[in-house]
Design an enzyme around this catalytic site. Structure first.
Site, short mmCIF file in Angstrom:
data_model
loop_
_atom_site.label_atom_id
_atom_site.label_comp_id
_atom_site.label_asym_id
_atom_site.label_seq_id
_atom_site.Cartn_x
_atom_site.Cartn_y
_atom_site.Cartn_z
N ARG A 140 -2.01 -1.91 -6.79
CA ARG A 140 -2.27 -2.85 -5.68
C ARG A 140 -3.20 -3.99 -6.11
O ARG A 140 -3.07 -5.23 -6.18
CB ARG A 140 -2.60 -2.53 -4.22
CG ARG A 140 -2.73 -3.58 -3.22
CD ARG A 140 -2.90 -2.87 -1.71
NE ARG A 140 -3.66 -3.61 -0.93
CZ ARG A 140 -3.13 -4.62 -0.22
NH1 ARG A 140 -1.58 -4.72 -0.41
NH2 ARG A 140 -3.68 -5.14 0.82
N ARG A 156 0.79 -0.92 -0.11
CA ARG A 156 0.02 0.02 0.10
C ARG A 156 1.04 1.26 -0.08
O ARG A 156 1.97 1.15 0.55
CB ARG A 156 -0.90 0.06 1.18
CG ARG A 156 -2.07 -0.98 1.24
CD ARG A 156 -2.86 -0.72 2.49
NE ARG A 156 -3.83 -1.77 2.45
CZ ARG A 156 -3.83 -2.97 3.17
NH1 ARG A 156 -2.74 -3.19 3.95
NH2 ARG A 156 -4.81 -3.74 3.13
N HIS A 171 -4.41 -9.79 4.00
CA HIS A 171 -5.48 -10.01 4.43
C HIS A 171 -5.65 -11.03 5.24
O HIS A 171 -4.76 -11.90 5.32
CB HIS A 171 -6.65 -10.53 3.09
CG HIS A 171 -6.71 -9.19 2.17
ND1 HIS A 171 -7.15 -9.32 0.79
CD2 HIS A 171 -6.54 -7.70 2.39
CE1 HIS A 171 -7.26 -8.35 0.39
NE2 HIS A 171 -6.61 -7.33 1.07
N TYR A 221 -12.11 -8.24 -2.54
CA TYR A 221 -11.08 -7.20 -3.05
C TYR A 221 -10.92 -7.54 -4.46
O TYR A 221 -11.00 -6.59 -5.33
CB TYR A 221 -9.81 -7.66 -2.35
CG TYR A 221 -8.71 -6.47 -2.68
CD1 TYR A 221 -8.75 -5.55 -1.89
CD2 TYR A 221 -7.75 -6.74 -3.55
CE1 TYR A 221 -7.76 -4.45 -2.06
CE2 TYR A 221 -6.93 -5.82 -3.75
CZ TYR A 221 -6.81 -4.81 -2.79
OH TYR A 221 -5.78 -3.84 -3.19
N LYS A 225 -2.73 0.42 7.73
CA LYS A 225 -4.08 0.36 7.58
C LYS A 225 -4.67 -0.63 8.80
O LYS A 225 -5.73 -0.32 9.42
CB LYS A 225 -4.56 -0.09 6.17
CG LYS A 225 -6.08 -0.43 6.17
CD LYS A 225 -6.54 -0.64 4.80
CE LYS A 225 -8.02 -0.69 4.71
NZ LYS A 225 -8.52 -1.00 3.48
N HIS A 269 -3.74 2.65 -5.41
CA HIS A 269 -4.39 1.36 -5.01
C HIS A 269 -4.61 0.60 -6.18
O HIS A 269 -4.75 -0.75 -6.12
CB HIS A 269 -5.68 1.74 -4.28
CG HIS A 269 -6.07 0.78 -3.31
ND1 HIS A 269 -5.47 0.36 -2.07
CD2 HIS A 269 -6.97 -0.25 -3.26
CE1 HIS A 269 -5.88 -0.72 -1.53
NE2 HIS A 269 -7.08 -0.94 -1.98
#
Length: 179
Positions: A144, A44, A167, A176, A69, A141
């Site tokens: 990613r 990220r 995750h 996602y 995050k 993002h």
């Protein structure tokens, strides 16, 4: 809730993006290393901006850090291509500084970069590469998402993708990737 598919870039677009970076300048050396972290390892932008020297273990070829995050610890491989780009930046592009973060701004007083610097760089190089951005998000993002999508297209299993993204469950990764 999030019915739209995430914006991603195919392998050819990613190559154009990386080729648009002038690796002969200090800024280009920095940016190339930064975007390899996003594209090859799924970092990220906040984790790139906060990457410190102590997060890189050269002897075991790993990055170990706490994700900004989620607060969850994550260990990722230090790929040779990424490691070489970081070394190139540290040796030939990074200004002299006592700052413990790896990546610094290119103008004095050489503070650590912030997530917004990464976002600005993504947009700059996507435009420079001539990549069509119509109806696509084009921030960090999206890099990613591209990383995860390309892993899936290569046949990488969902648990491996989930672990690489940091995750906590495969369900998060399925959502996602919108699968």
């Amino acid at each position: 809730r999030q019915s739209r598919l995430p914006s991603t870039f195919c392998k050819e677009e990613i190559e154009l993006f990386l080729q648009s970076i002038d690796r002969g300048s200090p800024k280009g050396k920095r940016d190339y290393a930064i975007f390899l972290l996003a594209l090859k390892l799924g970092f990220r932008s906040s984790d790139i901006a906060n990457l410190r020297f102590e997060n890189i273990c050269w002897s075991s070829n790993e990055f170990t850090f706490e994700q900004k995050k989620t607060g969850k610890s994550l260990t990722l491989p230090l790929l040779p291509e990424v490691g070489n780009a970081i070394i190139d930046y540290l040796k030939y592009g990074r200004p002299v500084s006592d700052e413990s973060c790896c990546f610094l701004q290119v103008v004095p007083p050489y503070n650590k970069i912030v997530s917004h610097d990464v976002a600005n760089g993504v947009q700059f190089y996507l435009k420079r590469a001539g990549i069509n951005l119509q109806n696509r998000k084009h921030g960090p993002h999206a890099l990613r998402h591209s990383f995860a999508s390309n892993l899936l297209n290569e046949g990488t299993t969902l648990p491996v993708i989930s672990e690489a993204l940091g995750h906590s469950s495969c369900l998060s990764t399925m959502f996602y990737l919108r699968i």
